[in-house]
Design an enzyme around this catalytic site. Structure first.
Site, PDB file in Angstrom:
ATOM      1  N   CYS A  22       0.833  -1.209   0.000  1.00 42.36           N
ATOM      2  CA  CYS A  22       0.000   0.000   0.000  1.00 42.36           C
ATOM      3  C   CYS A  22       0.862   1.252   0.000  1.00 42.36           C
ATOM      4  O   CYS A  22       2.066   1.205   0.217  1.00 42.36           O
ATOM      5  CB  CYS A  22      -0.911   0.024   1.225  1.00 42.36           C
ATOM      6  SG  CYS A  22      -2.022  -1.387   1.335  1.00 42.36           S
ATOM      7  N   GLY A  51      -0.322   0.291  -5.078  1.00 41.42           N
ATOM      8  CA  GLY A  51      -1.634  -0.283  -4.858  1.00 41.42           C
ATOM      9  C   GLY A  51      -2.587   0.092  -5.962  1.00 41.42           C
ATOM     10  O   GLY A  51      -2.823   1.274  -6.211  1.00 41.42           O
ATOM     11  N   ASN A 125      -0.002   1.570   5.922  1.00 39.81           N
ATOM     12  CA  ASN A 125       0.809   0.717   5.055  1.00 39.81           C
ATOM     13  C   ASN A 125       1.590  -0.204   5.962  1.00 39.81           C
ATOM     14  O   ASN A 125       2.421   0.248   6.747  1.00 39.81           O
ATOM     15  CB  ASN A 125       1.761   1.566   4.200  1.00 39.81           C
ATOM     16  CG  ASN A 125       2.731   0.710   3.402  1.00 39.81           C
ATOM     17  OD1 ASN A 125       2.454  -0.440   3.100  1.00 39.81           O
ATOM     18  ND2 ASN A 125       3.871   1.284   3.062  1.00 39.81           N
ATOM     19  N   GLY A 126       1.323  -1.498   5.869  1.00 44.61           N
ATOM     20  CA  GLY A 126       2.030  -2.436   6.722  1.00 44.61           C
ATOM     21  C   GLY A 126       1.181  -3.639   7.035  1.00 44.61           C
ATOM     22  O   GLY A 126       0.147  -3.892   6.414  1.00 44.61           O
ATOM     23  N   TYR A 268      12.120  -3.888  -5.952  1.00 47.42           N
ATOM     24  CA  TYR A 268      10.942  -3.931  -6.796  1.00 47.42           C
ATOM     25  C   TYR A 268       9.887  -2.874  -6.500  1.00 47.42           C
ATOM     26  O   TYR A 268       9.420  -2.182  -7.400  1.00 47.42           O
ATOM     27  CB  TYR A 268      10.304  -5.325  -6.685  1.00 47.42           C
ATOM     28  CG  TYR A 268       9.032  -5.503  -7.484  1.00 47.42           C
ATOM     29  CD1 TYR A 268       8.986  -5.218  -8.837  1.00 47.42           C
ATOM     30  CD2 TYR A 268       7.879  -5.979  -6.871  1.00 47.42           C
ATOM     31  CE1 TYR A 268       7.819  -5.395  -9.577  1.00 47.42           C
ATOM     32  CE2 TYR A 268       6.706  -6.161  -7.605  1.00 47.42           C
ATOM     33  CZ  TYR A 268       6.681  -5.876  -8.956  1.00 47.42           C
ATOM     34  OH  TYR A 268       5.543  -6.046  -9.671  1.00 47.42           O
TER      35      TYR A 268
END
Length: 489
Positions: A22, A51, A125-126, A268
């Site tokens: 995210c 996302g 985010n996590g 990435y």
């Protein structure tokens, strides 16, 4: 990162499906000339790679919050009419990936919750490794969950702490020790915007500034560039910062423990034009290519990369080897990542929709093909086959990450070991299965040289050395009989 991971045990960390990544964004601006809705839109567009399943913007207009959340891409979810209907001085926003079972609008973020002290919006985010335990505890206390994401548990805990805390920032400070795992958070109250990063710093989070008094929080620096903000600094692991009309304030100093930023951000996830914790993502990927050449040189005629992150490594490989780099693969940018497709058949079909070769570029040539990773082996085998069908004489596969051997519990799209090809086959076997003449992965010991640092990153998906608690194995035997997701009809 999976802000908003499904709570159901069938979708929990032990499932065989990959998980999501995210991106978060927040802005606080007393300056009336700054349109926070449009700034958030631009920030989300620049983080769309983090996302592509759902997105949302919550805007705060003098304590009154309004929002728009939709499934799909940012450009599809928002238009001028929607953005013009979101006036305010503060905003938080989110883009999200999800597992197939959690792909519903109710799970889109930011979450907006009304409680005894007012309204709270949260973007996460996590991934919380104690999500099951928190959910169990909160349900037993009477909490009614409206979503199936762990981010909602964070919101409930903050709301509980706020009852006795003198301020929202103090409530956040008291709440964070109760949650484990990875989190980069943007939290908005009627008067304040708060950013927090977990003590390990698994997920990136940066601070930017527009003019004299507008502050921005984002997952990546590319989002700062998109909204016209200058980079100030990273939010440090364990740190909590707050922005309001009075400026930027440190609520909690950083922890002293060692950083554990996810190394896969550099390999990435992050955009190549981002700088994360002082490391240039593009340069790190080029160094990976140079290191791959040094590890196992090969005679070849051309070097190509699999778009997008494989291209940066290919440029580094070509520079080190002297073998010409050539653009050979065209990517359809409107097709999502192949290894997050829910079924193998869909993944295989999407490869040819997503990637196509430039005609005549490889006939009779010895090709070095650079890719960032191999998860299941689907994409590489198809691309090598395409190259051979296009007349390539030899294909030498080089991967700019080590083999994935362990699942990730901190928010990266790495599934359980049963789905990882490197856990079932040797490197040589993988090379044969991908139809390559030779294969080489980046060695684990070359991760630090790739980043240009001696440590401070998490490589658990390659080594199994987890720097923080992982979910208890016993959780897999427990059931949520009372926690069914809400489905739209």
């Amino acid at each position: 990162m999976r802000g908003g991971r499904n709570f159901l045990l069938s979708e929990f960390a032990y499932e065989k499906k990959p998980h999501e990544e995210c991106g978060v964004f927040g802005i606080c601006s007393p300056d009336a000339s700054v349109n926070v809705a449009y700034a958030s839109y631009n920030g989300l567009l620049s983080q769309q790679h983090r996302g592509q399943e759902s997105c949302g913007i919550v805007v705060n207009d003098r304590g009154v919050m309004s929002y728009s959340k939709e499934m799909g891409l940012v450009s599809e979810a928002f238009n001028k009419k929607v953005l013009d209907s979101l006036p305010g001085q503060m905003a938080c926003a989110h883009v999200r990936y999800s597992t197939a079972g959690a792909s519903v609008r109710e799970n889109a973020q930011p979450l907006v919750m009304r409680y005894v002290k007012g309204t709270l919006a949260i973007a996460h985010n996590g991934n919380l490794t104690n999500a099951y335990e928190l959910h169990e505890e909160l349900v037993q206390k009477g909490c009614i969950f409206q979503t199936t994401i762990d981010s909602e548990a964070i919101a409930y805990i903050i709301a509980q702490e706020r009852v006795n805390a003198p301020s929202i920032e103090e409530a956040v400070r008291r709440s964070l020790p109760r949650i484990q795992g990875s989190y980069s958070l943007v939290i908005m109250s009627p008067q304040k915007l708060i950013a927090a990063r977990d003590p390990n710093g698994f997920r990136p989070l940066v601070i930017g500034k527009i003019g004299e008094n507008t502050y921005v929080f984002a997952s990546e620096t590319c989002a700062l560039d998109a909204c016209g903000a200058s980079f100030v600094r990273d939010v440090e692991p364990g740190e909590i910062v707050m922005a309001d009309r009075g400026g930027l304030h440190v609520v909690q100093e950083p922890t002293n423990q060692r950083k554990s930023l996810c190394v896969f951000e550099y390999i990435y996830f992050a955009r190549p034009d981002s700088i994360i914790d002082g490391i240039n993502v593009y340069e790190a990927r080029k160094r990976a290519g140079r290191l791959l050449w040094e590890q196992k040189p090969v005679e070849a005629d051309v070097v190509i990369g699999v778009p997008e992150s494989g291209i940066d490594a290919a440029i580094g490989y070509a520079e080190a080897s002297g073998i010409p780099y050539q653009k050979g693969i065209v990517k359809n940018t409107y097709i999502g990542r192949t290894f997050i497709k829910p079924t193998q058949g869909e993944r295989e079909r999407s490869v040819r929709l997503k990637l196509n070769l430039i005609p005549g570029a490889f006939r009779g040539k010895r090709v070095v093909l650079l890719d960032d990773s191999i998860v299941r082996g689907t994409t590489c085998a198809h691309i090598v086959t395409m190259l051979r069908d296009a007349g390539a004489k030899e294909v030498h596969l080089r991967i700019s990450s080590p083999p994935f051997m362990w699942p990730c519990y901190y928010g990266t799209d790495i599934p359980d070991k049963d789905s990882l090809i490197a856990c079932q086959h040797t490197v040589e076997e993988i090379g044969k299965m991908s139809f390559a003449d030779s294969i080489d992965y980046l060695h684990v010991e070359n991760l630090a040289p790739m980043l240009g640092v001696k440590g401070g990153f998490c490589d658990a998906c390659f080594t199994g050395n987890y720097p923080a608690p992982t979910p208890s194995v016993s959780v897999a035997d427990k059931k949520f009989d009372y926690s069914m997701p809400i489905q739209r009809v």
